[in-house]
Design a protein around this motif. Structure first.
Motif, mmCIF file in Angstrom:
data_model
loop_
_atom_site.group_PDB
_atom_site.id
_atom_site.type_symbol
_atom_site.label_atom_id
_atom_site.label_comp_id
_atom_site.label_asym_id
_atom_site.label_seq_id
_atom_site.Cartn_x
_atom_site.Cartn_y
_atom_site.Cartn_z
ATOM 1 N N VAL A 92 160.493 21.903 28.280
ATOM 2 C CA VAL A 92 159.084 22.175 27.987
ATOM 3 C C VAL A 92 158.883 22.422 26.498
ATOM 4 O O VAL A 92 159.818 22.773 25.771
ATOM 5 C CB VAL A 92 158.565 23.394 28.785
ATOM 6 N N LEU A 93 157.629 22.242 26.072
ATOM 7 C CA LEU A 93 157.232 22.523 24.695
ATOM 8 C C LEU A 93 156.951 24.018 24.543
ATOM 9 O O LEU A 93 156.769 24.740 25.524
ATOM 10 C CB LEU A 93 155.991 21.700 24.345
ATOM 11 N N SER A 94 156.851 24.482 23.321
ATOM 12 C CA SER A 94 156.693 25.913 23.045
ATOM 13 C C SER A 94 155.369 26.495 23.526
ATOM 14 O O SER A 94 155.199 27.717 23.543
ATOM 15 C CB SER A 94 156.837 26.174 21.543
ATOM 16 N N SER A 95 154.417 25.650 23.922
ATOM 17 C CA SER A 95 153.154 26.163 24.469
ATOM 18 C C SER A 95 153.355 26.854 25.813
ATOM 19 O O SER A 95 152.474 27.562 26.293
ATOM 20 C CB SER A 95 152.144 25.023 24.619
ATOM 21 N N LEU A 96 154.523 26.658 26.421
ATOM 22 C CA LEU A 96 154.857 27.294 27.694
ATOM 23 C C LEU A 96 155.955 28.332 27.492
ATOM 24 O O LEU A 96 157.011 28.031 26.928
ATOM 25 C CB LEU A 96 155.322 26.250 28.709
ATOM 26 N N ALA A 97 155.685 29.548 27.953
ATOM 27 C CA ALA A 97 156.722 30.581 27.965
ATOM 28 C C ALA A 97 157.574 30.404 29.211
ATOM 29 O O ALA A 97 157.080 29.997 30.267
ATOM 30 C CB ALA A 97 156.091 31.966 27.953
ATOM 31 N N ILE A 98 158.853 30.697 29.082
ATOM 32 C CA ILE A 98 159.789 30.636 30.208
ATOM 33 C C ILE A 98 160.240 32.061 30.501
ATOM 34 O O ILE A 98 160.861 32.715 29.653
ATOM 35 C CB ILE A 98 161.010 29.749 29.876
ATOM 36 N N LEU A 99 159.900 32.542 31.689
ATOM 37 C CA LEU A 99 160.243 33.907 32.090
ATOM 38 C C LEU A 99 161.253 33.826 33.227
ATOM 39 O O LEU A 99 160.973 33.224 34.264
ATOM 40 C CB LEU A 99 158.989 34.657 32.545
ATOM 41 N N ARG A 100 162.420 34.415 33.026
ATOM 42 C CA ARG A 100 163.471 34.379 34.054
ATOM 43 C C ARG A 100 163.624 35.781 34.637
ATOM 44 O O ARG A 100 164.234 36.664 34.025
ATOM 45 C CB ARG A 100 164.791 33.896 33.452
ATOM 46 N N PRO A 101 163.051 36.023 35.832
ATOM 47 C CA PRO A 101 163.100 37.365 36.423
ATOM 48 C C PRO A 101 164.530 37.800 36.737
ATOM 49 O O PRO A 101 165.394 36.968 37.040
ATOM 50 C CB PRO A 101 162.290 37.212 37.718
ATOM 51 N N LYS A 102 164.774 39.104 36.670
ATOM 52 C CA LYS A 102 166.078 39.652 37.052
ATOM 53 C C LYS A 102 166.270 39.466 38.551
ATOM 54 O O LYS A 102 165.506 39.990 39.362
ATOM 55 C CB LYS A 102 166.145 41.132 36.675
ATOM 56 N N LYS A 103 167.294 38.714 38.932
ATOM 57 C CA LYS A 103 167.433 38.235 40.304
ATOM 58 C C LYS A 103 167.526 39.346 41.342
ATOM 59 O O LYS A 103 167.001 39.216 42.448
ATOM 60 C CB LYS A 103 168.650 37.314 40.405
ATOM 61 N N ASN A 104 168.191 40.409 41.044
ATOM 62 C CA ASN A 104 168.388 41.465 42.038
ATOM 63 C C ASN A 104 167.296 42.528 42.001
ATOM 64 O O ASN A 104 167.352 43.509 42.746
ATOM 65 C CB ASN A 104 169.755 42.128 41.832
ATOM 66 N N THR A 105 166.308 42.307 41.123
ATOM 67 C CA THR A 105 165.253 43.309 40.953
ATOM 68 C C THR A 105 163.856 42.743 41.166
ATOM 69 O O THR A 105 162.981 43.423 41.713
ATOM 70 C CB THR A 105 165.321 43.908 39.525
ATOM 71 N N VAL A 106 163.663 41.491 40.757
ATOM 72 C CA VAL A 106 162.321 40.900 40.752
ATOM 73 C C VAL A 106 162.317 39.589 41.538
ATOM 74 O O VAL A 106 163.119 38.692 41.262
ATOM 75 C CB VAL A 106 161.841 40.640 39.307
ATOM 76 N N ASP A 107 161.417 39.489 42.513
ATOM 77 C CA ASP A 107 161.234 38.259 43.275
ATOM 78 C C ASP A 107 160.344 37.294 42.488
ATOM 79 O O ASP A 107 159.258 37.674 42.030
ATOM 80 C CB ASP A 107 160.584 38.580 44.626
ATOM 81 N N SER A 108 160.798 36.048 42.329
ATOM 82 C CA SER A 108 160.064 35.080 41.500
ATOM 83 C C SER A 108 158.649 34.834 42.007
ATOM 84 O O SER A 108 157.697 34.743 41.218
ATOM 85 C CB SER A 108 160.820 33.749 41.443
ATOM 86 N N MET A 109 158.493 34.705 43.333
ATOM 87 C CA MET A 109 157.166 34.423 43.880
ATOM 88 C C MET A 109 156.221 35.605 43.647
ATOM 89 O O MET A 109 155.054 35.421 43.297
ATOM 90 C CB MET A 109 157.262 34.095 45.368
ATOM 91 N N TYR A 110 156.736 36.813 43.827
ATOM 92 C CA TYR A 110 155.927 38.001 43.539
ATOM 93 C C TYR A 110 155.553 38.031 42.059
ATOM 94 O O TYR A 110 154.402 38.298 41.701
ATOM 95 C CB TYR A 110 156.699 39.267 43.907
ATOM 96 N N PHE A 111 156.531 37.746 41.211
ATOM 97 C CA PHE A 111 156.307 37.780 39.765
ATOM 98 C C PHE A 111 155.207 36.788 39.382
ATOM 99 O O PHE A 111 154.330 37.086 38.566
ATOM 100 C CB PHE A 111 157.614 37.448 39.047
ATOM 101 N N GLY A 112 155.234 35.592 39.994
ATOM 102 C CA GLY A 112 154.188 34.611 39.732
ATOM 103 C C GLY A 112 152.822 35.124 40.145
ATOM 104 O O GLY A 112 151.835 34.997 39.408
ATOM 105 N N HIS A 113 152.754 35.727 41.333
ATOM 106 C CA HIS A 113 151.473 36.260 41.810
ATOM 107 C C HIS A 113 150.953 37.381 40.916
ATOM 108 O O HIS A 113 149.760 37.438 40.607
ATOM 109 C CB HIS A 113 151.618 36.775 43.245
ATOM 110 N N VAL A 114 151.838 38.270 40.513
ATOM 111 C CA VAL A 114 151.375 39.404 39.719
ATOM 112 C C VAL A 114 150.900 38.940 38.341
ATOM 113 O O VAL A 114 149.939 39.481 37.784
ATOM 114 C CB VAL A 114 152.465 40.499 39.614
ATOM 115 N N LEU A 115 151.530 37.899 37.793
ATOM 116 C CA LEU A 115 151.089 37.380 36.494
ATOM 117 C C LEU A 115 149.726 36.691 36.592
ATOM 118 O O LEU A 115 148.999 36.598 35.602
ATOM 119 C CB LEU A 115 152.124 36.402 35.934
ATOM 120 N N ARG A 116 149.373 36.198 37.795
ATOM 121 C CA ARG A 116 148.062 35.566 37.996
ATOM 122 C C ARG A 116 146.965 36.584 38.284
ATOM 123 O O ARG A 116 145.785 36.231 38.299
ATOM 124 C CB ARG A 116 148.114 34.585 39.172
ATOM 125 N N SER A 117 147.322 37.811 38.557
ATOM 126 C CA SER A 117 146.322 38.802 38.959
ATOM 127 C C SER A 117 145.372 39.100 37.805
ATOM 128 O O SER A 117 145.765 39.074 36.635
ATOM 129 C CB SER A 117 147.003 40.088 39.430
#
Length: 401
Positions: A92-117
């Motif tokens: 991806v180009l720099s216009s997109l941030a890449i966020l890698r959640p901590k696997k044992n602490t943060v669920d990716s789907m939850y993280f996506g939802h909370v960022l859209r809130s």
């Protein structure tokens, strides 16, 4: 109550895409920018493509997302969020941030939802900088705070929101299919309006109109609770009018007389910062109380002995209408406009009135179905917003599973 943590604390990596644009090879490995990403999908067809060597270089610089990462648009259109669910290699180009959640602490789907809130997006958007290109920088994105319940609770909340979103997606898909059905009827009856294979007469819109009026210039004052519905630009959708969140202003007798909308009037957006919105129009088919309009809109009265309103709206919102509107649109100080003279110069193929009316008759039942599904979608949108609001205030945590 669950703790509030920053995006940086929730992630193993917070980075962005390449700060250079590799050569587009036309095939190879997908290279995405903001335009190629939505909340629901990534466009691997119309994007750019790069060589394996450029991909490896991007991957070494942490600019190649992997499954489970969350993409967040930080330049231009800030706040698009997409959870990567594919193992397909891409960069991806720099216009997109890449966020890698901590696997044992943060669920990716939850993280996506909370960022859209809305609260999180508001926190991100207020950090936007720049005048020409609006952006949020990584150091500010890292400071955005999110609510983080237990991993089990995150998965439960994500599942609730996923199921609610699936219902919304089904309604949107049905509406898209109904739109395609209307389009197929239109093409079958009239042919492609751009090439005009049936050789209908070409007519200037001005010859079909009896009156064109710009709307009310004044706005509601802070102390005015408002009694009369005055439509705004945002209420005029492509082919329909949205009455879900009406604007009210108390009008004088002279204003209400001048700006009242009658059944079969066409409402036409005449000015907007986005050129694609200029010319968007809808037919007024009545409402439970009188309705008026502001000066972002033109009220167009047609000669009903020459043109059917539903046919005209569909033509103007279609490819031929949009092309003609673009030809007569003007730009000044960042605003795109079309005036009454420009509207009158728009040219369209004009079949006989009887055939236009047959189109309106054949599509009437489809339009009724669309109205039902739009109402259902609005209810689902409200439900989703309520669930989202409660979830990220910790109010779903204590409900029984």
């Amino acid at each position: 109550m669950s703790p509030l943590i920053t995006v940086e604390e929730a992630c193993e990596i917070v980075t962005d895409g390449t700060h250079y644009t590799p050569k587009n090879t036309g095939n190879g490995i997908p290279f995405l920018t903001v335009k190629d990403v939505t909340d629901s999908e990534m466009d691997f067809v119309n994007c750019s493509f790069i060589t394996t060597e450029d991909y490896i270089a991007a991957k070494e610089g942490n600019s190649a997302p992997q499954k489970g990462d969350v993409l967040f648009s930080k330049d231009g259109t800030v706040g698009k969020v997409h959870v990567v669910t594919t193992n397909r290699p891409f960069a991806v180009l720099s216009s997109l941030a890449i966020l890698r959640p901590k696997k044992n602490t943060v669920d990716s789907m939850y993280f996506g939802h909370v960022l859209r809130s809305p609260t999180v997006l508001e926190d991100a958007l207020k950090r936007k900088t720049g005048s020409a290109i609006r952006r949020i920088i990584l150091s500010d994105l890292k400071k955005v705070k999110i609510l983080l319940p237990s991993l089990e609770e995150q998965k439960r909340i994500a599942d609730i929101l996923d199921r609610a979103e699936a219902l919304r997606a089904k309604r949107r898909a049905i509406l898209a299919q109904l739109d395609e059905l209307v389009q197929s009827i239109f093409i079958d009856m009239f042919g492609d309006p751009i090439t005009n294979p049936k050789e209908w007469e070409i007519c200037s819109i001005g010859a079909l109109l009896t009156d064109v009026t710009n709307g009310l210039t004044r706005r509601r004052k802070g102390s005015d609770e408002g009694t009369d519905i005055v439509l705004r630009l945002r209420d005029i959708r492509e082919g329909w009018i949205d009455f879900s969140d009406v604007n009210r202003i108390s009008l004088s007798y002279q204003e209400s007389s001048r700006y009242k909308i009658s059944v079969n009037d066409l409402l036409f957006i005449r000015v907007n910062g986005n050129p694609d919105y200029v010319g968007r129009c809808a037919l007024f088919e009545g409402f439970s109380e009188p309705v008026y309009f502001n000066d972002h809109i033109m009220r167009v009265k047609t000669d009903q002995s020459k043109v059917d309103g539903k046919f005209l709206v569909y033509m103007l919102n279609g490819p031929r209408g949009k092309r003609e509107i673009a030809l007569h649109r003007k730009t000044s100080a960042g605003q795109h406009t079309i005036n009454q003279d420009g509207l009158g110069k728009i040219e369209i193929p004009l079949p006989p009135l009887k055939i236009q009316q047959e189109f309106a008759f054949r599509t009437a039942s489809i339009e009724k179905l669309k109205t039902v599904h739009k109402a259902s979608l609005a209810e689902l949108d409200d439900l989703f917003s309520s669930l989202q609001y409660r979830a990220f205030r910790g109010e779903l945590e204590h409900e029984s599973h």
